[in-house]
Design a protein around this motif. Structure first.
Motif, PDB file in Angstrom:
ATOM      1  N   GLY A 165       0.805  -1.214   0.000  1.00 33.02           N
ATOM      2  CA  GLY A 165       0.000   0.000   0.000  1.00 33.02           C
ATOM      3  C   GLY A 165       0.841   1.268   0.000  1.00 33.02           C
ATOM      4  O   GLY A 165       0.312   2.375   0.022  1.00 33.02           O
ATOM      5  N   ALA A 166       2.152   1.124  -0.043  1.00 35.39           N
ATOM      6  CA  ALA A 166       3.048   2.295  -0.011  1.00 35.39           C
ATOM      7  C   ALA A 166       3.335   2.786  -1.432  1.00 35.39           C
ATOM      8  O   ALA A 166       3.202   2.036  -2.400  1.00 35.39           O
ATOM      9  CB  ALA A 166       4.353   1.923   0.688  1.00 35.39           C
ATOM     10  N   ASP A 167       3.725   4.058  -1.529  1.00 40.32           N
ATOM     11  CA  ASP A 167       4.026   4.664  -2.831  1.00 40.32           C
ATOM     12  C   ASP A 167       5.505   4.414  -3.174  1.00 40.32           C
ATOM     13  O   ASP A 167       6.357   5.285  -3.029  1.00 40.32           O
ATOM     14  CB  ASP A 167       3.725   6.169  -2.783  1.00 40.32           C
ATOM     15  N   ILE A 168       5.772   3.169  -3.572  1.00 39.85           N
ATOM     16  CA  ILE A 168       7.141   2.782  -3.912  1.00 39.85           C
ATOM     17  C   ILE A 168       7.227   2.685  -5.437  1.00 39.85           C
ATOM     18  O   ILE A 168       6.419   1.990  -6.062  1.00 39.85           O
ATOM     19  CB  ILE A 168       7.493   1.415  -3.271  1.00 39.85           C
ATOM     20  N   TRP A 169       8.209   3.403  -6.046  1.00 39.37           N
ATOM     21  CA  TRP A 169       8.334   3.373  -7.499  1.00 39.37           C
ATOM     22  C   TRP A 169       9.040   2.090  -7.929  1.00 39.37           C
ATOM     23  O   TRP A 169       9.969   1.626  -7.257  1.00 39.37           O
ATOM     24  CB  TRP A 169       9.136   4.581  -7.984  1.00 39.37           C
ATOM     25  N   LEU A 170       8.585   1.550  -9.073  1.00 42.90           N
ATOM     26  CA  LEU A 170       9.211   0.342  -9.624  1.00 42.90           C
ATOM     27  C   LEU A 170       9.968   0.729 -10.906  1.00 42.90           C
ATOM     28  O   LEU A 170       9.350   0.967 -11.948  1.00 42.90           O
ATOM     29  CB  LEU A 170       8.147  -0.723  -9.906  1.00 42.90           C
ATOM     30  N   GLN A 171      11.257   0.807 -10.775  1.00 42.10           N
ATOM     31  CA  GLN A 171      12.104   1.256 -11.891  1.00 42.10           C
ATOM     32  C   GLN A 171      12.749   0.056 -12.581  1.00 42.10           C
ATOM     33  O   GLN A 171      13.103  -0.929 -11.914  1.00 42.10           O
ATOM     34  CB  GLN A 171      13.192   2.184 -11.342  1.00 42.10           C
ATOM     35  N   ILE A 172      12.900   0.156 -13.888  1.00 47.37           N
ATOM     36  CA  ILE A 172      13.694  -0.851 -14.605  1.00 47.37           C
ATOM     37  C   ILE A 172      14.816  -0.132 -15.350  1.00 47.37           C
ATOM     38  O   ILE A 172      14.731   1.059 -15.668  1.00 47.37           O
ATOM     39  CB  ILE A 172      12.858  -1.691 -15.583  1.00 47.37           C
ATOM     40  N   ASP A 173      15.892  -0.869 -15.615  1.00 43.68           N
ATOM     41  CA  ASP A 173      17.102  -0.266 -16.167  1.00 43.68           C
ATOM     42  C   ASP A 173      17.813  -1.283 -17.045  1.00 43.68           C
ATOM     43  O   ASP A 173      18.212  -2.352 -16.575  1.00 43.68           O
ATOM     44  CB  ASP A 173      18.006   0.161 -14.991  1.00 43.68           C
ATOM     45  N   GLY A 174      17.980  -0.914 -18.323  1.00 42.43           N
ATOM     46  CA  GLY A 174      18.744  -1.736 -19.243  1.00 42.43           C
ATOM     47  C   GLY A 174      17.940  -2.154 -20.457  1.00 42.43           C
ATOM     48  O   GLY A 174      16.908  -2.811 -20.330  1.00 42.43           O
ATOM     49  N   GLY A 175      18.396  -1.728 -21.630  1.00 40.59           N
ATOM     50  CA  GLY A 175      17.759  -2.153 -22.870  1.00 40.59           C
ATOM     51  C   GLY A 175      16.382  -1.570 -23.110  1.00 40.59           C
ATOM     52  O   GLY A 175      15.609  -2.103 -23.919  1.00 40.59           O
ATOM     53  N   VAL A 176      16.064  -0.464 -22.427  1.00 42.71           N
ATOM     54  CA  VAL A 176      14.750   0.166 -22.629  1.00 42.71           C
ATOM     55  C   VAL A 176      14.761   0.937 -23.954  1.00 42.71           C
ATOM     56  O   VAL A 176      15.663   1.735 -24.210  1.00 42.71           O
ATOM     57  CB  VAL A 176      14.410   1.103 -21.451  1.00 42.71           C
ATOM     58  N   SER A 177      13.754   0.674 -24.787  1.00 38.05           N
ATOM     59  CA  SER A 177      13.662   1.321 -26.101  1.00 38.05           C
ATOM     60  C   SER A 177      12.196   1.393 -26.497  1.00 38.05           C
ATOM     61  O   SER A 177      11.322   0.896 -25.762  1.00 38.05           O
ATOM     62  CB  SER A 177      14.411   0.476 -27.144  1.00 38.05           C
ATOM     63  N   VAL A 178      11.921   1.960 -27.658  1.00 35.97           N
ATOM     64  CA  VAL A 178      10.529   2.007 -28.127  1.00 35.97           C
ATOM     65  C   VAL A 178       9.980   0.596 -28.325  1.00 35.97           C
ATOM     66  O   VAL A 178       8.773   0.373 -28.232  1.00 35.97           O
ATOM     67  CB  VAL A 178      10.373   2.836 -29.432  1.00 35.97           C
ATOM     68  N   GLU A 179      10.862  -0.365 -28.583  1.00 36.16           N
ATOM     69  CA  GLU A 179      10.401  -1.750 -28.778  1.00 36.16           C
ATOM     70  C   GLU A 179      10.085  -2.449 -27.454  1.00 36.16           C
ATOM     71  O   GLU A 179       9.209  -3.298 -27.385  1.00 36.16           O
ATOM     72  CB  GLU A 179      11.453  -2.593 -29.511  1.00 36.16           C
ATOM     73  N   THR A 180      10.842  -2.149 -26.388  1.00 37.28           N
ATOM     74  CA  THR A 180      10.731  -2.944 -25.158  1.00 37.28           C
ATOM     75  C   THR A 180       9.941  -2.273 -24.039  1.00 37.28           C
ATOM     76  O   THR A 180       9.472  -2.959 -23.124  1.00 37.28           O
ATOM     77  CB  THR A 180      12.137  -3.277 -24.611  1.00 37.28           C
ATOM     78  N   ILE A 181       9.786  -0.954 -24.064  1.00 40.21           N
ATOM     79  CA  ILE A 181       9.226  -0.264 -22.896  1.00 40.21           C
ATOM     80  C   ILE A 181       7.785  -0.699 -22.612  1.00 40.21           C
ATOM     81  O   ILE A 181       7.373  -0.791 -21.448  1.00 40.21           O
ATOM     82  CB  ILE A 181       9.344   1.276 -23.043  1.00 40.21           C
ATOM     83  N   GLY A 182       7.036  -1.028 -23.659  1.00 38.30           N
ATOM     84  CA  GLY A 182       5.647  -1.430 -23.462  1.00 38.30           C
ATOM     85  C   GLY A 182       5.532  -2.713 -22.647  1.00 38.30           C
ATOM     86  O   GLY A 182       4.683  -2.827 -21.758  1.00 38.30           O
ATOM     87  N   ARG A 183       6.399  -3.677 -22.923  1.00 37.30           N
ATOM     88  CA  ARG A 183       6.346  -4.959 -22.197  1.00 37.30           C
ATOM     89  C   ARG A 183       6.640  -4.748 -20.712  1.00 37.30           C
ATOM     90  O   ARG A 183       6.018  -5.355 -19.847  1.00 37.30           O
ATOM     91  CB  ARG A 183       7.370  -5.953 -22.766  1.00 37.30           C
ATOM     92  N   ALA A 184       7.599  -3.876 -20.432  1.00 34.26           N
ATOM     93  CA  ALA A 184       7.960  -3.616 -19.035  1.00 34.26           C
ATOM     94  C   ALA A 184       6.841  -2.856 -18.322  1.00 34.26           C
ATOM     95  O   ALA A 184       6.542  -3.122 -17.152  1.00 34.26           O
ATOM     96  CB  ALA A 184       9.265  -2.835 -18.970  1.00 34.26           C
ATOM     97  N   ALA A 185       6.209  -1.927 -19.023  1.00 40.16           N
ATOM     98  CA  ALA A 185       5.103  -1.166 -18.428  1.00 40.16           C
ATOM     99  C   ALA A 185       3.928  -2.091 -18.127  1.00 40.16           C
ATOM    100  O   ALA A 185       3.303  -2.007 -17.067  1.00 40.16           O
ATOM    101  CB  ALA A 185       4.675  -0.041 -19.371  1.00 40.16           C
ATOM    102  N   GLU A 186       3.653  -2.985 -19.060  1.00 41.58           N
ATOM    103  CA  GLU A 186       2.560  -3.946 -18.877  1.00 41.58           C
ATOM    104  C   GLU A 186       2.825  -4.846 -17.668  1.00 41.58           C
ATOM    105  O   GLU A 186       1.906  -5.220 -16.949  1.00 41.58           O
ATOM    106  CB  GLU A 186       2.457  -4.791 -20.139  1.00 41.58           C
ATOM    107  N   ALA A 187       4.098  -5.168 -17.433  1.00 40.90           N
ATOM    108  CA  ALA A 187       4.459  -6.030 -16.300  1.00 40.90           C
ATOM    109  C   ALA A 187       4.397  -5.292 -14.969  1.00 40.90           C
ATOM    110  O   ALA A 187       4.461  -5.916 -13.910  1.00 40.90           O
ATOM    111  CB  ALA A 187       5.856  -6.611 -16.521  1.00 40.90           C
ATOM    112  N   GLY A 188       4.312  -3.950 -15.011  1.00 41.52           N
ATOM    113  CA  GLY A 188       4.128  -3.213 -13.768  1.00 41.52           C
ATOM    114  C   GLY A 188       5.167  -2.153 -13.457  1.00 41.52           C
ATOM    115  O   GLY A 188       5.089  -1.496 -12.419  1.00 41.52           O
ATOM    116  N   ALA A 189       6.153  -1.970 -14.318  1.00 40.26           N
ATOM    117  CA  ALA A 189       7.141  -0.907 -14.077  1.00 40.26           C
ATOM    118  C   ALA A 189       6.486   0.458 -14.283  1.00 40.26           C
ATOM    119  O   ALA A 189       5.602   0.613 -15.127  1.00 40.26           O
ATOM    120  CB  ALA A 189       8.331  -1.068 -15.018  1.00 40.26           C
ATOM    121  N   ASP A 190       6.933   1.455 -13.499  1.00 43.18           N
ATOM    122  CA  ASP A 190       6.397   2.814 -13.661  1.00 43.18           C
ATOM    123  C   ASP A 190       7.488   3.856 -13.867  1.00 43.18           C
ATOM    124  O   ASP A 190       7.210   5.020 -14.119  1.00 43.18           O
ATOM    125  CB  ASP A 190       5.502   3.192 -12.470  1.00 43.18           C
ATOM    126  N   THR A 191       8.754   3.437 -13.757  1.00 44.19           N
ATOM    127  CA  THR A 191       9.882   4.368 -13.865  1.00 44.19           C
ATOM    128  C   THR A 191      10.942   3.669 -14.738  1.00 44.19           C
ATOM    129  O   THR A 191      11.304   2.526 -14.466  1.00 44.19           O
ATOM    130  CB  THR A 191      10.438   4.694 -12.473  1.00 44.19           C
TER     131      THR A 191
END
Ligand code: DX5
Ligand code: ZN
Length: 220
Positions: A165-191
């Motif tokens: 219930g806390a406001d904790i950001w979920l960041q991902i790092d590495g290989g983020v591009s127009v091709e991959t960012i959607g999959r990571a966002a769908e999985a729950g990343a927000d940063t």
């Protein structure tokens, strides 16, 4: 949900770093990769770069410490003006003590996990942090390919965070591009950290906005 984009300056022009940082006003934060040639097999930048860049922009600094001794060095990055300091769980000797020290100094404590480190190791101490960084490449170098094998861990991290219930950001790092960012966002990343995608673009600031739009389209 909103998506935050925190470009990594690892792939920027080191001879023109001040201009490179001010060229991305749309960024939600500047991700600064500190490597010590011990925790990872690469050497990048440290406190002097952070101190100098602090004078040329008011964009928050998101420090990613890929160093063997974060317990000693993390507080200095808060003093240098970082809004967020991330250390690796694999390197920290006393992660809870260090997180509390960073928070006590007025910055956001964050913890990073390499691809093979299970997020379950964080389950009992999640609320000590304001951000969890799930690496989507092995740390050490920019320009590597996004590891889809990490997507289930991003989903499990999202569930663990939501359960607090806390406001904790979920960041991902590495290989983020127009091709991959959607999959990571769908999985729950927000940063999202993006290095080569932003700085190899003809218009880095437009790329920041495009990545944010693509992520927000796929967030739940
Ligand atoms: C890798 C660094 C990343 C990297 C991102 O160890 O932590 O921040 O620079 O670069 P790209 O987006 O090119 O994978
Ligand atoms: Zn990084």
């Amino acid at each position: 949900m909103t998506a935050r984009i925190t470009p990594s300056i690892l792939n920027a022009d080191f001879a023109r770093m001040g201009e490179e940082v001010t060229a991305i006003p749309s960024a939600d934060g500047i991700h600064i990769d500190v490597m010590d040639y011990h925790f990872v097999p690469n050497l990048t930048m440290g406190l002097p770069m952070v101190q100098s860049l602090r004078k040329v922009t008011t964009t928050p600094f998101d420090i990613h410490l890929m160093i063997s001794d974060p317990d000693t060095w993390a507080p200095s990055y808060v003093e240098a003006g970082a809004e967020s300091v991330t250390f690796h769980l694999e390197a920290a000797k006393a992660p809870v003590r260090l997180a509390r020290e960073i928070r006590g100094m007025g910055a956001r404590p964050a913890v990073a996990l390499k691809p093979a480190t299970p997020v379950e190791q964080l389950a009992d101490i999640l609320t000590e942090f304001d951000q969890i960084l799930i690496m989507t490449v092995e740390p050490g170098f920019g320009g590597q390919s996004f590891l889809d094998v990490v997507l289930p861990k991003i989903r499990r991290t999202r569930q663990l965070i939501d359960a607090t219930g806390a406001d904790i950001w979920l960041q991902i790092d590495g290989g983020v591009s127009v091709e991959t960012i959607g999959r990571a966002a769908e999985a729950g990343a927000d940063t999202f950290v993006a290095g080569s995608a932003v700085y190899s673009s003809d218009d880095p600031d437009a790329m920041v906005r495009e990545l944010r739009m693509l992520a927000e389209q796929r967030q739940h």
